[in-house]
Design an enzyme around this catalytic site. Structure first.
Site, mmCIF file in Angstrom:
data_model
loop_
_atom_site.group_PDB
_atom_site.id
_atom_site.type_symbol
_atom_site.label_atom_id
_atom_site.label_comp_id
_atom_site.label_asym_id
_atom_site.label_seq_id
_atom_site.Cartn_x
_atom_site.Cartn_y
_atom_site.Cartn_z
ATOM 1 N N GLU A 51 32.030 56.843 25.207
ATOM 2 C CA GLU A 51 33.371 56.241 25.104
ATOM 3 C C GLU A 51 33.386 54.951 24.281
ATOM 4 O O GLU A 51 32.544 54.078 24.456
ATOM 5 C CB GLU A 51 33.892 55.954 26.508
ATOM 6 N N LYS A 53 35.097 51.733 24.122
ATOM 7 C CA LYS A 53 35.841 50.985 25.156
ATOM 8 C C LYS A 53 35.620 49.492 24.931
ATOM 9 O O LYS A 53 34.534 48.981 25.215
ATOM 10 C CB LYS A 53 35.297 51.427 26.523
ATOM 11 N N LYS A 112 41.853 59.028 25.310
ATOM 12 C CA LYS A 112 41.808 58.502 26.672
ATOM 13 C C LYS A 112 42.954 57.522 26.822
ATOM 14 O O LYS A 112 42.951 56.434 26.240
ATOM 15 C CB LYS A 112 40.447 57.818 26.870
ATOM 16 N N GLU A 160 41.779 64.947 35.529
ATOM 17 C CA GLU A 160 40.964 63.997 36.298
ATOM 18 C C GLU A 160 41.421 63.843 37.745
ATOM 19 O O GLU A 160 42.595 63.643 38.015
ATOM 20 C CB GLU A 160 41.027 62.632 35.604
ATOM 21 N N ASN A 181 36.351 61.386 38.799
ATOM 22 C CA ASN A 181 36.147 59.972 38.488
ATOM 23 C C ASN A 181 35.584 59.237 39.701
ATOM 24 O O ASN A 181 36.183 59.248 40.783
ATOM 25 C CB ASN A 181 37.473 59.332 38.045
ATOM 26 N N GLU A 214 32.615 61.173 35.779
ATOM 27 C CA GLU A 214 33.127 60.036 35.022
ATOM 28 C C GLU A 214 32.910 58.710 35.754
ATOM 29 O O GLU A 214 33.087 58.634 36.971
ATOM 30 C CB GLU A 214 34.648 60.174 34.826
ATOM 31 N N SER A 215 32.561 57.704 34.995
ATOM 32 C CA SER A 215 32.560 56.290 35.400
ATOM 33 C C SER A 215 31.352 55.833 36.216
ATOM 34 O O SER A 215 30.928 56.499 37.166
ATOM 35 C CB SER A 215 33.814 55.935 36.216
HETATM 36 O O1 LIG Z 1 37.493 51.093 33.456
HETATM 37 C C1 LIG Z 1 38.381 50.575 34.153
HETATM 38 O O2 LIG Z 1 38.309 49.407 34.596
HETATM 39 C C2 LIG Z 1 39.622 51.346 34.478
HETATM 40 C C3 LIG Z 1 40.626 50.726 35.208
HETATM 41 C C4 LIG Z 1 41.805 51.401 35.494
HETATM 42 C C5 LIG Z 1 41.988 52.689 35.065
HETATM 43 C C6 LIG Z 1 41.000 53.321 34.323
HETATM 44 C C7 LIG Z 1 39.825 52.672 34.048
HETATM 45 N N1 LIG Z 1 38.832 53.271 33.326
HETATM 46 C C8 LIG Z 1 38.985 54.549 32.737
HETATM 47 C C9 LIG Z 1 37.798 55.393 32.913
HETATM 48 O O3 LIG Z 1 37.897 56.339 33.634
HETATM 49 C C10 LIG Z 1 36.519 55.017 32.228
HETATM 50 O O4 LIG Z 1 36.813 54.385 31.014
HETATM 51 C C11 LIG Z 1 35.536 56.147 31.926
HETATM 52 O O5 LIG Z 1 35.382 57.034 32.976
HETATM 53 C C12 LIG Z 1 34.170 55.496 31.593
HETATM 54 O O6 LIG Z 1 33.732 54.735 32.690
HETATM 55 P P1 LIG Z 1 32.604 53.615 32.553
HETATM 56 O O7 LIG Z 1 31.366 54.273 32.043
HETATM 57 O O8 LIG Z 1 32.419 53.083 33.929
HETATM 58 O O9 LIG Z 1 33.135 52.613 31.604
#
Ligand SMILES: O=C(O)c1ccccc1NCC(=O)[C@H](O)[C@H](O)COP(=O)(O)O
Length: 254
Positions: A51, A53, A112, A160, A181, A214-215
């Protein structure tokens, strides 16, 4: 066909309501052919969606980056697809970022964003996305209708979920690519047990499509519980924090 956003709590609700106010249809450039997101994720092994970001509500500023250069580094590092955040206020993204990444790499791209109006799907397609994110916590019972609209435009959809109830809605809607997520989008808390738990439940309920975790993934060992269950993982923050995007990606999945 807009969801009722008054019922959506926390940061997610704030972002989505603001996004809804901003949608104003305009003439779009003609859509070009794009590679398949779904097929890319189904290649053997755990596929990585890397991503782009720059900032987020949970981290604030993450990295000042040229999206095209970041995407090229991810491609060299072995990403199977790239996720580009296009929400401007809390994530510092834009449709121009999506367009620049489209021009830089041949990989499938995920737009996204917080889709709350069908026009956002058309925009995604016109700016080079192969797929869009559909968040069940936002779209609720309209998830199926957005999924259908996305398909009609030739887009794949990453549907999601974060809870069992959302999983039921996604399965009922006919999701083919299911994202679990680990981040509760209302509280922003991460729990890496969420993806394996709901992923297993989805398979138990007969889901045969593509599963994406995810995340919150930062270390190689974080990915172990996904083996044999998930097809792909979406990683943003931990890659973006590394000075060497290509090396960080290789190390994580190599
Ligand atoms: O990333 C955030 O803080 C967030 C807050 C509110 C809504 C969505 C958010 N993130 C979107 C995502 O789901 C992530 O960008 C994506 O899954 C990647 O996650 P990461 O590796 O933890 O950055």
């Amino acid at each position: 066909m807009r969801p009722d956003l008054a019922r959506v709590p926390g940061v997610l609700g704030e972002i989505a309501r603001r996004r809804a106010l901003e949608v104003a249809p305009y003439p779009l450039p003609e859509a070009q052919a794009v590679p398949s997101f779904k097929e890319a994720l189904l290649r053997p092994g755990l596929s990585v969606i890397a991503e782009v970001k720059k900032q987020s509500p949970s981290e604030g500023r993450i990295r000042e980056v040229d999206p095209a250069e970041a995407a090229l580094a991810y491609a060299r590092g072995g990403a199977r697809a790239i996720s580009v955040l296009t929400e401007p206020h809390r994530f510092g993204g834009s449709l121009l970022d999506l367009k620049r990444v489209r021009e830089a790499v041949d990989l499938p791209l995920l737009r996204k964003d917080f889709v709350v109006d069908p026009f956002m799907l058309e925009e995604a397609r016109a700016f080079g996305a192969s797929a869009v994110l559909l968040i069940v916590a936002l779209l609720g019972e309209l998830t199926g209708a957005y999924l259908e609209r996305a398909r009609a435009l030739g887009l794949d959809a990453l549907v999601e979920v974060h809870t069992e109830k959302e999983l039921e809605i996604a399965l009922e809607a006919g999701a083919e690519i299911l994202g679990v997520n680990n981040r509760d989008l209302a509280t922003l808390r991460i729990d890496l047990a969420t993806a394996p738990r709901l992923g297993r439940l989805a398979r138990d309920r007969g889901f045969e499509g593509v599963l994406v975790a995810e995340s919150g993934y930062a270390r190689k060992e974080d990915l172990r519980p996904l083996a044999g269950l998930f097809d792909a993982v979406l990683i943003g923050t931990s890659l973006m924090k590394s000075p060497d995007l290509e090396g960080a990606l290789r190390e994580l999945v190599g």
